[in-house]
Design a protein around this motif. Structure first.
Motif, PDB file in Angstrom:
ATOM      1  N   LEU A   1       0.833  -1.206   0.000  1.00 52.00           N
ATOM      2  CA  LEU A   1       0.000   0.000   0.000  1.00 52.00           C
ATOM      3  C   LEU A   1       0.867   1.256   0.000  1.00 52.00           C
ATOM      4  N   ALA A   2       1.906   1.278   0.810  1.00 52.37           N
ATOM      5  CA  ALA A   2       2.801   2.446   0.854  1.00 52.37           C
ATOM      6  C   ALA A   2       3.444   2.666  -0.510  1.00 52.37           C
TER       7      ALA A   2
ATOM      8  N   PRO B   1      -8.557   3.133   0.562  1.00 52.05           N
ATOM      9  CA  PRO B   1      -9.307   3.638   1.713  1.00 52.05           C
ATOM     10  C   PRO B   1      -8.447   3.701   2.975  1.00 52.05           C
ATOM     11  N   ALA B   2      -8.813   4.623   3.849  1.00 52.34           N
ATOM     12  CA  ALA B   2      -8.156   4.694   5.164  1.00 52.34           C
ATOM     13  C   ALA B   2      -8.359   3.363   5.869  1.00 52.34           C
TER      14      ALA B   2
ATOM     15  N   ALA C   1      -8.186  -0.071  -5.414  1.00 55.70           N
ATOM     16  CA  ALA C   1      -8.048   1.319  -5.826  1.00 55.70           C
ATOM     17  C   ALA C   1      -8.581   1.416  -7.243  1.00 55.70           C
ATOM     18  N   GLU C   2      -9.473   2.373  -7.476  1.00 59.98           N
ATOM     19  CA  GLU C   2      -9.982   2.573  -8.827  1.00 59.98           C
ATOM     20  C   GLU C   2      -8.929   3.301  -9.652  1.00 59.98           C
TER      21      GLU C   2
ATOM     22  N   LEU D   1      -7.292  -1.851  -9.322  1.00 56.30           N
ATOM     23  CA  LEU D   1      -6.141  -2.600  -8.840  1.00 56.30           C
ATOM     24  C   LEU D   1      -6.538  -3.176  -7.487  1.00 56.30           C
ATOM     25  N   ALA D   2      -6.561  -4.497  -7.393  1.00 61.41           N
ATOM     26  CA  ALA D   2      -6.945  -5.176  -6.156  1.00 61.41           C
ATOM     27  C   ALA D   2      -5.713  -5.822  -5.540  1.00 61.41           C
ATOM     28  N   LEU D   3      -5.548  -5.632  -4.250  1.00 62.10           N
ATOM     29  CA  LEU D   3      -4.466  -6.265  -3.496  1.00 62.10           C
ATOM     30  C   LEU D   3      -5.084  -7.205  -2.471  1.00 62.10           C
TER      31      LEU D   3
END
Length: 134
Positions: free
Chosen positions: A19-20, A30-31, A41-42, A49-51
């Motif tokens: 994420l960083a 998201p927070a 993340a769109e 992008l899905a993690l």
């Protein structure tokens, strides 16, 4: 029914580190995403992008193992300028990420560099070079 490409999925061995890394590239998660087993993340154009954590993948695929030899995916991020490629490369390498290919002026007309995300996936940084003066 029409099928359309919608999601790029990566498995993260260390979700907080991933994420960083991707946040440094401008992606918005998201927070509190660090505490989740799956985050998205769109991307421009509607892709996502899905993690997922390794534990998430193993929850439905118990025999899953990370690919041998590191990442098998390459992503590319367009920067605003050739100088921005250099600056972002230095920022990521300075933050401890592996610089695979230092910025260079590619023969196809782009300033180009490659870094690795925390799981060894290639992440290319590029920007068009100015047109040669005629």
């Amino acid at each position: 029914m029409t099928t359309r490409f919608a999601v790029i999925g990566l498995v993260a061995s260390d979700l907080a580190a991933s994420l960083a890394f991707y946040r440094r590239l401008g992606l918005v998660f998201p927070a509190g995403a660090e505490e989740q087993p799956h985050v998205e993340a769109e991307l421009p154009g509607g892709l996502v992008l899905a993690l997922d954590t390794e534990q998430t993948i193993r929850s439905f695929h118990p025999g899953w193992r990370p690919p041998a030899g590191g990442g098998r995916v390459s992503l590319a991020f367009r920067c605003d300028s050739p100088a921005a490629v250099d600056a972002l490369y230095e920022e990521l390498v300075g933050a401890g990420h592996h610089g695979e290919l230092k910025p260079w002026d590619a023969f196809w007309g782009q300033r180009y560099a490659t870094v690795h995300d925390p799981d060894g996936n290639g992440v290319d940084l590029f920007a068009p070079l100015p047109a040669p003066a005629e």
